[in-house]
Design a protein around this motif. Sequence first.
Motif, PDB file in Angstrom:
ATOM      1  N   PRO A 243       8.352  -9.433   1.425  1.00  0.00           N
ATOM      2  CA  PRO A 243       8.882  -8.438   2.032  1.00  0.00           C
ATOM      3  C   PRO A 243       9.482  -8.057   0.605  1.00  0.00           C
ATOM      4  O   PRO A 243       9.565  -8.490  -1.206  1.00  0.00           O
ATOM      5  CB  PRO A 243       9.403  -9.323   1.984  1.00  0.00           C
ATOM      6  N   GLY A 244       9.692  -6.496   0.343  1.00  0.00           N
ATOM      7  CA  GLY A 244      10.617  -5.278  -0.219  1.00  0.00           C
ATOM      8  C   GLY A 244       9.346  -5.453  -1.736  1.00  0.00           C
ATOM      9  O   GLY A 244      10.418  -4.620  -2.602  1.00  0.00           O
ATOM     10  N   ALA A 245       8.357  -6.249  -1.833  1.00  0.00           N
ATOM     11  CA  ALA A 245       6.982  -4.990  -2.552  1.00  0.00           C
ATOM     12  C   ALA A 245       6.833  -3.598  -1.798  1.00  0.00           C
ATOM     13  O   ALA A 245       6.242  -3.711  -1.184  1.00  0.00           O
ATOM     14  CB  ALA A 245       6.318  -6.172  -3.194  1.00  0.00           C
ATOM     15  N   SER A 246       6.053  -2.737  -3.128  1.00  0.00           N
ATOM     16  CA  SER A 246       5.555  -1.933  -2.777  1.00  0.00           C
ATOM     17  C   SER A 246       4.048  -1.839  -2.714  1.00  0.00           C
ATOM     18  O   SER A 246       3.774  -2.279  -3.957  1.00  0.00           O
ATOM     19  CB  SER A 246       6.014  -1.070  -3.636  1.00  0.00           C
ATOM     20  N   GLY A 247       2.783  -1.176  -1.704  1.00  0.00           N
ATOM     21  CA  GLY A 247       1.450  -1.067  -1.343  1.00  0.00           C
ATOM     22  C   GLY A 247       1.837   0.142  -2.616  1.00  0.00           C
ATOM     23  O   GLY A 247       2.634   1.228  -2.984  1.00  0.00           O
ATOM     24  N   LEU A 248       0.343   0.644  -2.213  1.00  0.00           N
ATOM     25  CA  LEU A 248      -0.193   2.389  -2.670  1.00  0.00           C
ATOM     26  C   LEU A 248      -1.074   2.494  -1.695  1.00  0.00           C
ATOM     27  O   LEU A 248      -1.877   2.019  -1.554  1.00  0.00           O
ATOM     28  CB  LEU A 248      -0.402   2.196  -4.227  1.00  0.00           C
ATOM     29  N   LEU A 249      -0.712   3.928  -1.047  1.00  0.00           N
ATOM     30  CA  LEU A 249      -1.284   4.501  -0.677  1.00  0.00           C
ATOM     31  C   LEU A 249      -2.231   5.598  -1.496  1.00  0.00           C
ATOM     32  O   LEU A 249      -1.255   7.365  -1.893  1.00  0.00           O
ATOM     33  CB  LEU A 249      -1.308   4.993   0.801  1.00  0.00           C
ATOM     34  N   ILE A 250      -3.170   6.005  -2.011  1.00  0.00           N
ATOM     35  CA  ILE A 250      -3.608   6.736  -2.041  1.00  0.00           C
ATOM     36  C   ILE A 250      -5.035   7.748  -1.212  1.00  0.00           C
ATOM     37  O   ILE A 250      -5.440   7.412  -1.005  1.00  0.00           O
ATOM     38  CB  ILE A 250      -5.147   6.126  -3.963  1.00  0.00           C
ATOM     39  N   VAL A 251      -4.891   9.404  -1.347  1.00  0.00           N
ATOM     40  CA  VAL A 251      -4.825   9.932  -0.446  1.00  0.00           C
ATOM     41  C   VAL A 251      -6.163  10.962  -1.426  1.00  0.00           C
ATOM     42  O   VAL A 251      -7.329  10.535  -1.094  1.00  0.00           O
ATOM     43  CB  VAL A 251      -4.452  11.233  -0.057  1.00  0.00           C
ATOM     44  N   GLU A 252      -5.793  11.391  -2.399  1.00  0.00           N
ATOM     45  CA  GLU A 252      -7.136  11.923  -3.108  1.00  0.00           C
ATOM     46  C   GLU A 252      -5.808  11.685  -4.270  1.00  0.00           C
ATOM     47  O   GLU A 252      -5.230  11.625  -5.094  1.00  0.00           O
ATOM     48  CB  GLU A 252      -6.991  13.473  -3.084  1.00  0.00           C
TER      49      GLU A 252
END
Length: 319
Positions: A243-252
Amino acid sequence: MGINCSTSPKTVDCLYEISSHGGLVPDASLDASLVSLLSLNSSQALEQQYSTLQREMTQEQRFAFNRDLHTVFGGNTTMSYGGVGVVALALSVLFEMLAHHQTGSSGRHPPPNPIGRMFGAGAVSDISSIVSELFKQIPAAANEPDKMAALLESYEGKLQSELVELYGRMESLEGGAVSSAGVKQWMNGAALHIHTFLHWKRLTNASAEEVLSQDYLQRAEPLLKTYREYLLRTVKVFPALTPGASGLLIVEPLRNVSHGVRHRACERNAIQRALVERFLSDQNLEAGSEFFQSSHMHHDALMAQKEHFELRMDDHSRM
């Protein structure tokens, strides 16, 4: 017992919305403006745009809008073949730019970028700049058949050369050149190239052979297959572990966004595949192949188009 690592539609929806809000949803599709203006209904589509823009203007703005067009037309009220294909598309871009000059000068709205919208941005290829140069010259040349034919022949060659070079760089995933921007520029550039060549034929030699539509149709399918494989390799999801941490989404490459969606690490592959399928389905990539097929099937009818465009200089006229 094995661990169930299927993911939930809600998780995929959340990540898709995050990519959408971040402006990261890939776009390699054929632009709707090309579909309507490079068609058998091009004249009606242009007239509808012209009328709609004028209805949104004051009487004074309409007068100035048509006065500016009259000047661009070289003092003429008619543009030869103005309702047909590549000429209609160039006029549509001109209408959009001049209309904004009349109605958006207060600074509340940024100027439109129709070339960028249709042919993509970035330094993937020179297609956007080639199209921009061509469209700027069409209005001044349209009423002079020899000048127009020479212009089309020159830019048809430039487009063909750039399209061949771009396709060659994207043909293999190993080449590292395939991207959403590249596929979009190729797809839309190919559509315009077909109709640039077609109008050149119309003005010079209607019996000349036309194989561009078939050639592009054959090239589109393997390119879209490569594009799907590309997205399967580039779309990556890293979860927010706490909770409170950030994930990452890479599209390109260089196109990513942080997120707070929590999911198990083992769901990652399923989420990535689901996002790719969502990205692909939303783009309607088959529209490009359908356009090439239609251009081939309706070649004779397209060649027979002759509609000119007439300015309505009476600013009181309404549709």
